[in-house]
Design an enzyme around this catalytic site. Sequence first.
Site, short mmCIF file in Angstrom:
data_model
loop_
_atom_site.label_atom_id
_atom_site.label_comp_id
_atom_site.label_asym_id
_atom_site.label_seq_id
_atom_site.Cartn_x
_atom_site.Cartn_y
_atom_site.Cartn_z
N ARG A 86 -28.33 -35.06 27.35
CA ARG A 86 -27.22 -34.79 26.43
C ARG A 86 -27.84 -34.58 25.06
O ARG A 86 -27.83 -35.41 24.19
CB ARG A 86 -26.21 -35.96 26.38
CG ARG A 86 -25.49 -36.22 27.69
CD ARG A 86 -24.24 -35.37 27.95
NE ARG A 86 -24.45 -34.03 28.45
CZ ARG A 86 -23.52 -33.33 29.13
NH1 ARG A 86 -22.36 -33.87 29.43
NH2 ARG A 86 -23.75 -32.10 29.50
N PHE A 96 -17.00 -31.69 23.37
CA PHE A 96 -17.47 -31.91 24.74
C PHE A 96 -17.70 -30.52 25.33
O PHE A 96 -16.96 -29.58 25.05
CB PHE A 96 -16.51 -32.73 25.59
CG PHE A 96 -17.09 -32.96 26.95
CD1 PHE A 96 -18.18 -33.80 27.12
CD2 PHE A 96 -16.64 -32.25 28.05
CE1 PHE A 96 -18.79 -33.94 28.35
CE2 PHE A 96 -17.25 -32.41 29.29
CZ PHE A 96 -18.33 -33.25 29.45
N THR A 97 -18.71 -30.40 26.18
CA THR A 97 -19.17 -29.09 26.66
C THR A 97 -18.04 -28.23 27.23
O THR A 97 -17.79 -27.12 26.75
CB THR A 97 -20.24 -29.32 27.75
OG1 THR A 97 -19.71 -30.21 28.75
CG2 THR A 97 -21.50 -29.95 27.16
N ASP A 135 -7.78 -35.99 24.92
CA ASP A 135 -8.60 -35.93 26.13
C ASP A 135 -8.61 -37.35 26.68
O ASP A 135 -9.33 -38.22 26.17
CB ASP A 135 -10.01 -35.43 25.80
CG ASP A 135 -10.87 -35.31 27.05
OD1 ASP A 135 -10.57 -35.98 28.06
OD2 ASP A 135 -11.85 -34.55 27.02
N LYS A 190 -12.79 -39.44 36.48
CA LYS A 190 -13.44 -40.57 35.80
C LYS A 190 -12.54 -41.81 35.93
O LYS A 190 -12.49 -42.43 36.98
CB LYS A 190 -13.71 -40.22 34.33
CG LYS A 190 -14.90 -39.29 34.11
CD LYS A 190 -14.61 -37.87 34.42
CE LYS A 190 -15.64 -36.92 33.89
NZ LYS A 190 -15.31 -35.53 34.23
N PHE A 202 -26.85 -25.99 30.47
CA PHE A 202 -27.54 -27.18 30.98
C PHE A 202 -27.36 -27.37 32.48
O PHE A 202 -28.21 -27.96 33.14
CB PHE A 202 -27.05 -28.44 30.25
CG PHE A 202 -25.56 -28.64 30.35
CD1 PHE A 202 -24.71 -27.97 29.49
CD2 PHE A 202 -25.01 -29.46 31.32
CE1 PHE A 202 -23.33 -28.12 29.59
CE2 PHE A 202 -23.63 -29.62 31.43
CZ PHE A 202 -22.80 -28.93 30.56
N TYR A 251 3.50 -26.74 50.71
CA TYR A 251 3.08 -25.87 49.61
C TYR A 251 3.84 -26.22 48.33
O TYR A 251 3.28 -26.22 47.24
CB TYR A 251 3.32 -24.40 49.98
CG TYR A 251 2.71 -23.46 48.96
CD1 TYR A 251 1.39 -23.04 49.09
CD2 TYR A 251 3.45 -23.04 47.86
CE1 TYR A 251 0.82 -22.21 48.13
CE2 TYR A 251 2.88 -22.21 46.90
CZ TYR A 251 1.57 -21.79 47.04
OH TYR A 251 1.00 -20.99 46.10
N1 F0G Z 1 -13.48 -34.18 29.07
C1 F0G Z 1 -14.45 -35.11 29.11
C2 F0G Z 1 -14.54 -36.13 28.03
C3 F0G Z 1 -15.36 -35.10 30.18
O1 F0G Z 1 -16.32 -36.02 30.20
C4 F0G Z 1 -15.25 -34.11 31.18
C5 F0G Z 1 -16.21 -34.04 32.28
C6 F0G Z 1 -14.23 -33.17 31.09
C7 F0G Z 1 -13.35 -33.25 30.02
C8 F0G Z 1 -14.06 -32.08 32.11
O2 F0G Z 1 -13.60 -32.60 33.30
O3 F0G Z 1 -15.48 -32.29 34.95
O4 F0G Z 1 -13.15 -32.79 35.69
O5 F0G Z 1 -13.72 -30.58 34.77
N2 F0G Z 1 -17.28 -34.66 32.26
C9 F0G Z 1 -18.27 -34.71 33.33
C10 F0G Z 1 -19.37 -35.62 32.89
C11 F0G Z 1 -18.73 -33.41 33.80
O6 F0G Z 1 -20.36 -35.72 33.62
O7 F0G Z 1 -19.28 -36.24 31.82
P1 F0G Z 1 -14.03 -32.02 34.76
#
Ligand code: F0G
Length: 469
Positions: free
Chosen positions: A393, A135-136, A226, A269, A460, A83
């Site tokens: 997108r 970014f979303t 990021d 990624k 989305f 843990y």
């Molecule tokens: N920042 C970027 C540039 C991203 O592309 C993503 C996720 C995140 C942050 C968030 O990270 O998914 O690990 O919580 N992108 C995915 C995509 C969802 O399909 O581009 P996460």
Amino acid sequence: MAESRTRIRDASRRSWAEPWKVKMVEPARWTTRDYREKCIREAGYNTFLLRSEDVYIDLLTDSGTSAMSDSQWAGLMLGDEAYAGSRNFYHLEENVRKYYGYQYVVPTHQGRGAEHLVSQVYIKQGDYVPGNMYFTTTRIHQELAGGTFVDVIVDEAHDPQSEHPFKGNVDLDKLEDLIQEVGSERVPYVSLAATVNMAGGQPVSMANARAVRELCDGYGIPVLLDATRAIENAYFIRQREEGYRGKKVAEILLEFCSYTHGCWMSAKKDTLVNIGGWLALNDQAKFDDARNLVVVYEGLHTYGGLAGRDLEAMARGIEESVDDDHIRARVGQVEYLGNKLLGWGVPLVVPIGGHAVFLDARRFYPHIPQDRFPAQRLAAEIYLEAGVRTMERGILSAGRDPATGDHRYPKLELVRVTIPRRVYTQAHMDVTAEAIEEVWWRAGEAKGLRLVYEPKYLRFFQARLEPAE
Ligand code: F0G
């Protein structure tokens, strides 16, 4: 004898191949068009709602979809599931320090876990967070913490046909104007993404990162990165920026990060794992705050919502991800697909991005108005054509303005054809390219969509649509 022979092959060209070979395979199932019609209808014309089993080639995302190496799989067996104080955490911490250069590390279950923490720690109600395109998930955490995101990316980023080599760059005038307008005390940090996902996987130059840092130093504002696809960014710097040609990607990454005060990371990624993320900071007080919050939302500060084995896979993934041959093959595969499509006249965002080819739905479907979701329709058509899953997108991803409730109308209306790392072959790229070209050829027949269900956050992912007439 040799004198009488004529050489047919262009000897100036030498191909490269991926620096790995396949050890285990997973079946991919081909389906009929009739079957896919039923599937996409049942999925509300939303590729996120398809079942993976009904997809032949899955180019929805490069997130968590990488193939791990034998070394990473072996690392899973060395998971220390304590843990507290798992040895795998210390391995991760060591590699984040070594390859990214930050001092303090907080593991999180994935990128948005880290975005949540960083937003809560830095942002106060009424703050403004400038960034090189939204970014979303990043933006929603900034908003939920009380901030307003302000786009300060260069104008070229919003133009799919601009050939600018660093379309991810921050426009320094836009940034300084915002700081002057709202006051530096209302700007908790600059949100710098490398590469920029929503712009088409476009990089930030080293010179720009350096200049952003200099500007921010003058105002006492931190720069937070990021770093989700920062290694792809480092590769583009090596390819395109004066003075970096012979350097190792690992060296470039370290210099790039040195212009920032910390980063958040979706390890799903660049880092070649199926789950994981982290937050890394140099400011000890902010780190203490983040480390305190992580125990509320994710788990103890040495596991952050992950198993010890996941931490080990990340630690090993970092080492593999900065390998020069790996990154060349990774970006090279994306270029292969993009160049094939460009050669057939298919409209896409140029230059070709690091993790995906972005199709320009406005030029596919000029007859479909943006509030009829042209990119969403395009993603559905590509699935229908060959079982290839891609992602919208455009306007659906952009969501609604929290103040007015209206759709946000982004300039870019795109479909992302995203390549997982170390998963698909050149033949899969050929099948994909041919399907997209077919859809492009018949583009005039396509009709728009309308929303029938719209969730409140990040719509989305779960929205449902139907043909507009
Ligand atoms: N920042 C970027 C540039 C991203 O592309 C993503 C996720 C995140 C942050 C968030 O990270 O998914 O690990 O919580 N992108 C995915 C995509 C969802 O399909 O581009 P996460």
